[in-house]
Design a protein around this motif. Structure first.
Motif, PDB file in Angstrom:
ATOM      1  N   GLN A 150       0.831  -1.198   0.000  1.00 47.48           N
ATOM      2  CA  GLN A 150       0.000   0.000   0.000  1.00 47.48           C
ATOM      3  C   GLN A 150       0.869   1.253   0.000  1.00 47.48           C
ATOM      4  N   SER A 182      -6.112   2.163   3.092  1.00 50.13           N
ATOM      5  CA  SER A 182      -6.171   2.649   1.718  1.00 50.13           C
ATOM      6  C   SER A 182      -5.022   3.629   1.482  1.00 50.13           C
ATOM      7  N   ASN A 183      -5.075   4.306   0.342  1.00 53.26           N
ATOM      8  CA  ASN A 183      -4.009   5.271   0.062  1.00 53.26           C
ATOM      9  C   ASN A 183      -4.166   6.571   0.840  1.00 53.26           C
TER      10      ASN A 183
END
Length: 296
Positions: A150, A182-183
């Motif tokens: 990630q 998540s990003n």
């Protein structure tokens, strides 16, 4: 079948693929190795061919499995052991813990030796690191821990306008069926993992990243490091250990504390107080610690 060097450069997705490339290298080694010296349980192999001498990375002769048939047998034992670790890891025998470290160490070092023989250091370094990340990911896949690589995008402001810093996390490990991070967000229950072949010139980055990540996500973040080893050749007939253990303790006491650092081939200092409170063999991580960290 691919030429050996091209096979080494090809990404691996499963432990079975790693088994196959390791056996290829182990069968190749006796044909090209021409001598070795031993220093502190490490073999320093050389290969002389057509007037050219190549030096291999130090090999821990206690951990490394040289015979392809022996490796195949022990790999199959490991392959059966890994799925049982969540339920039975805390009862693993000393032999089983050694099996985990030995087989995985043999895989990664065989790949490294293959590159030492068939490629140049500059062109092979990234591939060796990539194979190690893929190997560790394959292990977590086999023990059924959700994971993914990630990149976290961290916005910041400058006189030239808004910009984004890309913080690459080698792996995120999750107690859930799918990774939730998540990003733009890290889940508080998940673990950020730094996977590197050595801590040399990289140990400090883990501590800084943990501080940076926690500042950005506004909560405590679990962070661990996984390394192959911290040993290198020193000239032709010696080795040196590259773990700066005192600096590690300074970072731990004055910056932040990691959830753990794990080695397939721990340097000597990692196994003595006070460092052994923070560092351990990789086998301890997958047999015991990972389940505790994920549930904490």
């Amino acid at each position: 079948m691919l030429p050996l060097e091209l096979d080494l450069r090809t990404p691996k997705r499963t432990l079975i693929e790693f088994k196959e490339i390791t056996i290829r290298v182990l069968n190749h080694l006796p044909n090209v190795l021409t001598g070795f010296k031993v220093k502190n349980n490490y073999k320093l192999h050389i290969s002389n061919s057509a007037g050219l001498t190549k030096s291999l990375r130090p090999i821990n002769q206690i951990l490394f499995i040289y015979k392809p048939d022996d490796f195949s047998t022990k790999f199959d034992e490991l392959f059966l052991l890994l799925p049982t670790l969540k339920a039975n890891g805390s009862s693993c025998t000393t032999r089983e813990l050694f099996l985990i470290d030995s087989v995985l160490y043999t895989i990664q070092q065989a790949i490294g030796c293959g590159f030492d023989l068939l490629s140049t250091p500059n062109s092979s370094r990234k591939h060796v690191g990539n194979r190690f990340e893929e190997l560790i990911k394959s292990v977590f896949n086999e023990i059924k821990i959700s994971n993914k690589r990630q990149v976290l995008s961290i916005p910041y402001f400058t006189d030239e306008g808004n910009k984004v810093y890309k913080c690459e996390n080698d792996l995120i490990l999750s107690p859930f069926d799918k990774v939730k991070s998540s990003n733009s967000h890290l889940d508080i229950d998940e673990i950020v993992v730094s996977v590197k072949t050595t801590s040399k010139d990289r140990m400090g980055k883990m501590f800084i990243d943990k501080i940076l990540l926690e500042k950005f996500v506004s909560h405590n973040q679990k962070v661990i490091g996984i390394f192959l080893n911290d040993v290198q050749r020193k000239k032709d007939d010696n080795i040196s250990f590259t773990l700066v253990s005192n600096l590690f303790m300074v970072y731990t006491q004055f910056l932040t504390e990691l959830e753990g650092v794990y080695y397939l081939d721990p340097p000597p200092n990692a196994l003595i107080p006070p460092f052994n409170k923070h560092m351990a063999p990789f086998s301890r991580l997958v047999a015991i610690d990972i389940w505790k960290i994920l549930s904490s």
